[in-house]
Design an enzyme around this catalytic site. Structure first.
Site, PDB file in Angstrom:
ATOM      1  N   GLU A 495       0.843  -1.202   0.000  1.00 22.09           N
ATOM      2  CA  GLU A 495       0.000   0.000   0.000  1.00 22.09           C
ATOM      3  C   GLU A 495       0.875   1.247   0.000  1.00 22.09           C
ATOM      4  O   GLU A 495       1.036   1.896   1.020  1.00 22.09           O
ATOM      5  CB  GLU A 495      -0.982   0.009   1.168  1.00 22.09           C
ATOM      6  CG  GLU A 495      -0.415  -0.339   2.529  1.00 22.09           C
ATOM      7  CD  GLU A 495      -1.488  -0.505   3.594  1.00 22.09           C
ATOM      8  OE1 GLU A 495      -1.816   0.510   4.243  1.00 22.09           O
ATOM      9  OE2 GLU A 495      -1.981  -1.624   3.753  1.00 22.09           O
ATOM     10  N   ASN A 565      -1.009   0.903  -5.114  1.00 22.44           N
ATOM     11  CA  ASN A 565      -1.229   2.243  -4.586  1.00 22.44           C
ATOM     12  C   ASN A 565      -2.494   2.239  -3.733  1.00 22.44           C
ATOM     13  O   ASN A 565      -3.515   1.705  -4.132  1.00 22.44           O
ATOM     14  CB  ASN A 565      -1.370   3.198  -5.779  1.00 22.44           C
ATOM     15  CG  ASN A 565      -1.616   4.639  -5.393  1.00 22.44           C
ATOM     16  OD1 ASN A 565      -2.322   4.939  -4.454  1.00 22.44           O
ATOM     17  ND2 ASN A 565      -1.051   5.547  -6.164  1.00 22.44           N
ATOM     18  N   ILE A 567      -5.408   4.458  -2.436  1.00 29.87           N
ATOM     19  CA  ILE A 567      -6.422   3.491  -2.819  1.00 29.87           C
ATOM     20  C   ILE A 567      -6.914   3.852  -4.211  1.00 29.87           C
ATOM     21  O   ILE A 567      -6.437   4.831  -4.801  1.00 29.87           O
ATOM     22  CB  ILE A 567      -7.604   3.510  -1.826  1.00 29.87           C
ATOM     23  CG1 ILE A 567      -8.069   4.942  -1.638  1.00 29.87           C
ATOM     24  CG2 ILE A 567      -7.309   2.837  -0.540  1.00 29.87           C
ATOM     25  CD1 ILE A 567      -9.208   5.161  -0.640  1.00 29.87           C
ATOM     26  N   SER A 584      -7.576   9.423  -0.918  1.00 32.89           N
ATOM     27  CA  SER A 584      -6.365   8.963  -1.603  1.00 32.89           C
ATOM     28  C   SER A 584      -6.645   8.421  -2.993  1.00 32.89           C
ATOM     29  O   SER A 584      -5.729   8.008  -3.692  1.00 32.89           O
ATOM     30  CB  SER A 584      -5.684   7.852  -0.783  1.00 32.89           C
ATOM     31  OG  SER A 584      -5.316   8.308   0.481  1.00 32.89           O
TER      32      SER A 584
END
Length: 990
Positions: A495, A565, A567, A584
């Site tokens: 993440e 990545n 989100i 995000s």
């Protein structure tokens, strides 16, 4: 050949029967959509479980339906409404079904439920994640009304009845609590001799399992292996014939085969197996959701008694050399860490299947090849959607962010078991994730045993976040934010790029003129990274991906497997920016793309280096005539040239491989165009034109491919744009739009910056000239009219028609995903190489050190959990690496301890010749130090003085410990190396 033909004809007749052309005996299985016709009431009224309870005043709903859906994106996650809610359903089972087995299948609820049929308790389910079922054969009434009552409790602190244990994943940061029956429900009829359902909880059954072996990708063939768990609940012994027929996406028969007969005594359960070689296969792949129907048929004495249809796909995977291989081709993982709730405003996770395809298909369009669902198993609808759109998945079980023991660990194993059994035929799942943080080796072994018992042949790696050691039982791993490399199991970032930014803000030069990074403090600290404008957010995306790209497959024997990545779409979970939800996403909560969406498309649209040409100009071209600004272009082209009204601004400065900067470009009305050149030829281009003054409102509908169903759950989405007189979107428009709705539909609305985030409001603004709203159908079909007005703008009007949805006695034959088919965006797996090696790795034969010689091998052992470190002081802080043969060196790649906070002044010598002197840059993992080619056998790295320590913040703003290498506070005058790699030019002998 004659036998094969007989079976083909037989099974073709069976398949035709399922379509309604030939009537089958009543004993053949049937599946009904059990979503329609429920009523719902919040609170805990006494005796609501009783069949005769008066529910006339309750709210009518069609499932899936979270009772607190109005809260989605209106309230922050920790304030989502919790408590008790009851659902009830009245239904009739045809008298002709008497004597058959009857099952209920729930795809899931949140959190825990008590289930009653006709006033009698039939069972409980509590984990709030997995699918489960009930055998209601002995509880239902035939030919008369039945009443199913369900009491749901979605309290955050709900405790398991038998143990008083909480559930680790019931977490106010990560798992948005949309309570109630928030997933689909089905009713199954089966004969007394039948194939079981893949519902281990309560039923303890495993269903059908399908996998391919002996896969020949180039030859387009494989052996297809099929297993069905068959149970005899009749009062007689039977001899079962088991037949398998595979059909392609167009219904053509691919292969038919059978097993030897299976004898089952009353009460027996046995697994029947059959295998056959199939040719001319289309292998499921990235952006190529080619799916087959596998029909498993049970016959007794020549009579068909049971048929199960399983939709699946076939693909080949391998996990080696640091890389995931799909269909014999290396692929660098590129994608998103997405909340498993995959939520929408005023709906939560309970959306129709076409919207799952819409959202997940956008990930593929952005260049993603994998989605890592976070913390809990996603619902079946999203898993099947990823099958269709060609998006690989990492499937978690259930966790928070730490290892646990006792009953809570047992709960995690149970969820993994149930999730594997339920989802093991979905080809898009390639990883099973055991934890959003590392777990003990003993726990990893236990999880691996579950995988091996229930999905030994599915081609899926099982692992966890972290778990970097090459000696771990984990078959993959990777840290949250940092760059890991391996020559063995794949290591990929779980993440990365956690920054946030609102879609409303283009840049500092566009209305509403938000200053980059401006926003409230978060926990007393500045939160610039969480209040970006679109341009800065997209640039951050490029900078962060570059760290993984430069260590991609083709760069050596040890490579980075990729990264996801966080989100994809805005999330109703924990946040750090100005709004009360996480921003995000590369698209907003209504799946409207930001600049970052197109930036990823330019960086990702390929397997490794085989990128499809893309180019995107960040921002728009509607500034004021006083604006002179830097312009940014994201492209995979070799060079990019910028033009304003046909006048060239030259070629942009290239940084981080994909970012091109053009300094001080003066705005003037007209058009800005960027042209990308690859290998000296134009490969891609994009143009932004200046839009005129706002003149009108434009409405565009989105709905399922076969139309908008009047079932009380289906949705249509309407895009609203403010456009100029030519129909061009006005990119800086912020007009408030007033909507009116007429006809059989319910307003669910959209989201925008403002009070309650405008959730459910019929007045809401466009942002950057565009927004979207949701409408939910009623249960009566008709014409729905949407009108949109705003001041002097020409009004927009749209008429939609909802289609009849047949429900009989509470049962429907039309399934939630009917009409949705595999999307073939790409042409399967390409034949050409995914990458070309760009440097030559030189193997270290042995190492020598100024101190701690016994551990020097740890610095080149392909294990990021070990390192070599020197004694303090320059005189004792050097290490030398020797190759077996004389070679030409031109680079050293290092992972230094304290890589994030320390810069080491070092020099590098090749056979005593100095080739490099300087400071190592800080970063998120590896650093490559290049120098002029030098010939030799020995490369020496020497620390010249104490390391410079800067930015030594040990925690993130939420208090999480940030990584910085091996957990040891090294003396800054010490050289400490986790991994060292030596490289030279291509085309030299090893």
């Amino acid at each position: 050949m004659q036998i094969r033909l007989i079976f083909s004809v037989l099974c073709f007749a069976v398949l035709q029967a399922t379509a309604g052309d030939i009537k089958l005996p009543e004993t053949v299985r049937a599946k009904y959509n059990f979503n329609p016709g429920w009523v719902m009431q919040t609170g805990d009224p006494a005796n609501a479980f009783e069949a005769g309870f008066n529910d006339k005043g309750w709210k009518a709903v069609t499932l899936p339906h979270a009772f607190n859906e109005d809260d989605a994106f209106r309230k922050p996650i920790e304030q989502l409404t919790t408590g008790v809610v009851w659902y009830r359903k009245h239904f009739v089972i045809p008298a002709a079904r008497k004597g058959q087995k009857v099952f209920l299948e729930f795809e899931g609820i949140r959190q825990a439920g008590e289930f009653y049929l006709n006033g009698q308790w039939i069972g409980r389910h509590e984990n709030g994640i997995t699918a489960f079922g009930f055998d209601i054969t002995d509880s239902v009434k035939y030919g008369q009304e039945n009443v199913l009552a369900v009491r749901i409790d979605n309290s955050w602190d709900y405790r398991e009845k038998a143990t008083n244990s909480t559930f680790q994943w019931s977490d106010k940061n990560f798992y948005a609590n949309y309570g109630g029956i928030n997933k689909n429900v089905f009713l199954h009829f089966a004969p007394r001799v039948y194939q079981t359902l893949p519902l281990y909880s309560n039923l303890k059954t495993k269903g059908v399992y399908i996998y391919a072996s002996d896969i020949d990708v180039k030859g387009r063939s494989a052996t297809i292996n099929v297993q069905s768990e068959i149970r005899n609940e009749s009062d007689k012994p039977v001899n079962v014939t088991y037949i398998v027929t595979i059909t392609d996406k167009d219904g053509g028969i691919v292969r038919t085969f059978k097993s030897a007969d299976n004898a089952l005594s009353p009460g027996d359960t046995r697994v029947a197996s059959a295998s056959g070689k199939a040719g001319s296969l289309h292998f499921w792949s990235r952006g190529y959701g080619y799916l087959y129907n596998v029909y498993t048929v049970v016959m007794i004495n020549g009579k068909t008694v049971d048929i199960v249809k399983t939709v699946t796909g076939f693909r080949k995977t391998a996990f080696r050399n640091g890389v995931l291989q799909l269909n014999d081709r290396p692929i660098q993982i590129k994608g998103y860490a997405q909340r498993s709730t995959n939520e929408w405003p005023a709906a939560g996770s309970a959306v129709p299947a076409w919207m799952s395809d819409f959202s997940n298909g956008l990930m593929v369009e952005s260049g993603a090849n994998l989605v890592r669902w976070m913390h809990v198993t996603p619902w079946k609808q999203d898993i099947e959607s990823c099958d269709r759109v060609g998006l690989m998945q990492a499937m978690p079980a259930g966790d928070s962010e730490k290892d646990v023991d006792g009953r809570r660990w047992e709960q995690r194993m149970e969820v993994m078991r149930d999730a594997i059994i339920y989802n093991r035929n979905n080809p898009s799942i390639v990883f099973y994730e055991c934890g959003n943080k590392g777990i003990s080796e003993a726990h990893m072994v236990q999880m691996k045993q579950i995988r091996d018992e229930y999905d030994a042949h599915g081609g899926r790696a099982i692992g966890s976040r972290e778990m970097l050691s090459k000696n771990s039982a984990a078959e993959y791993g990777g840290e949250m934010l940092y760059i890991n490399k391996s020559g063995g199991k794949p290591l990929w970032s779980m993440e990365y790029s956690r920054d946030e930014g609102l879609r409303k803000y283009w840049d500092e030069y566009s209305p509403p003129f938000h200053k980059e990074g401006d926003g409230p403090l978060y926990k007393g600290q500045p939160a610039k990274e969480y209040n970006h404008n679109q341009d800065a957010h997209a640039i951050e995306d490029v900078v962060r991906w570059y760290d993984y790209w430069k260590e991609r497959p083709g760069t050596g024997n040890r490579v980075n497997g990729g990264g996801v990545n966080i989100i994809f779409s805005e999330s109703n979970t924990h946040y750090r920016g100005a709004e009360n939800y996480r921003r995000s996403g590369e698209v907003d909560a209504m799946r409207i793309p930001k600049d970052g969406f197109y930036a990823h498309q330019a960086m990702w649209d390929g397997w490794v280096d085989d990128l499809k040409p893309h180019l995107h100009i960040l921002g728009h071209w509607n500034y004021s005539d006083t604006v002179t600004k830097d312009m940014y272009v994201v492209s995979n082209a070799d060079r990019v040239e910028l033009f304003v009204n046909g006048r060239s601004y030259g070629y942009g400065k290239q940084t981080n491989r994909f970012l091109y900067t053009f300094k001080r470009v003066k705005w003037e009305a007209g058009a800005v165009k960027a042209v990308g050149y690859t290998n000296g030829r134009k490969s891609c281009e994009e143009e932004h034109e200046t839009a005129g003054a706002p003149a009108a409102i434009k409405l565009t509908p989105y709905h399922a491919p076969k139309g908008w169903l009047a079932n009380g759950a289906d949705m249509a989405m309407v895009q609203v744009e403010v456009v100029d007189e030519k129909g061009n979107r006005c990119p800086t428009a912020l007009n408030t739009i007033h909507f009116t709705l007429e006809g059989p539909a319910e307003w669910r609305g959209g989201i925008a910056q403002g009070e309650d985030n405008y959730v459910l409001k019929q007045d809401l603004p466009v942002e950057c000239g565009v927004n979207r709203v949701l409408l939910r159908s009623a249960v009566n079909a008709g014409t729905v009219t949407v009108k949109a007005t705003s001041g002097n703008l020409q009004a927009g009007e749209l008429q939609l028609t909802t289609l009849p949805f047949e429900v009989k006695e509470g049962l429907a034959l039309q399934m939630p995903a009917d009409g949705l088919t595999g999307q073939l965006k790409y042409d399967g797996t390409p034949d050409e190489d995914a990458y070309t090696a760009n440097r030559f790795p030189l193997k270290i034969a042995r190492g020598y050190a100024s101190s701690n010689q016994d551990s020097v091998a740890y610095s080149f052992d392909d294990d990021e959990t070990t390192d070599w470190y020197s004694n303090p002081g320059p005189d004792t802080s050097w290490v030398a690496y020797e190759t077996e043969y004389f070679s030409t060196f031109n680079a050293v790649t290092l992972k230094l301890n304290n890589f994030r906070t320390r810069s080491y002044p070092i020099r590098i010598l090749v056979d005593k010749k100095e080739v490099f002197i300087g400071n190592t840059p800080r970063g998120l993992g590896y650093v490559t130090l290049e120098f002029a080619p030098a010939r030799g056998k020995m490369v020496k790295i020497q620390l010249l003085s104490a390391a410079d320590v800067k930015g030594d913040s040990s925690t993130e703003m939420n208090g999480k410990q940030l990584g910085d290498g091996i957990e040891r506070r090294d003396d800054k005058a010490r050289l400490s190396i986790i991994e060292a790699e030596l490289y030279g030019p291509l085309n030299q002998e090893p």
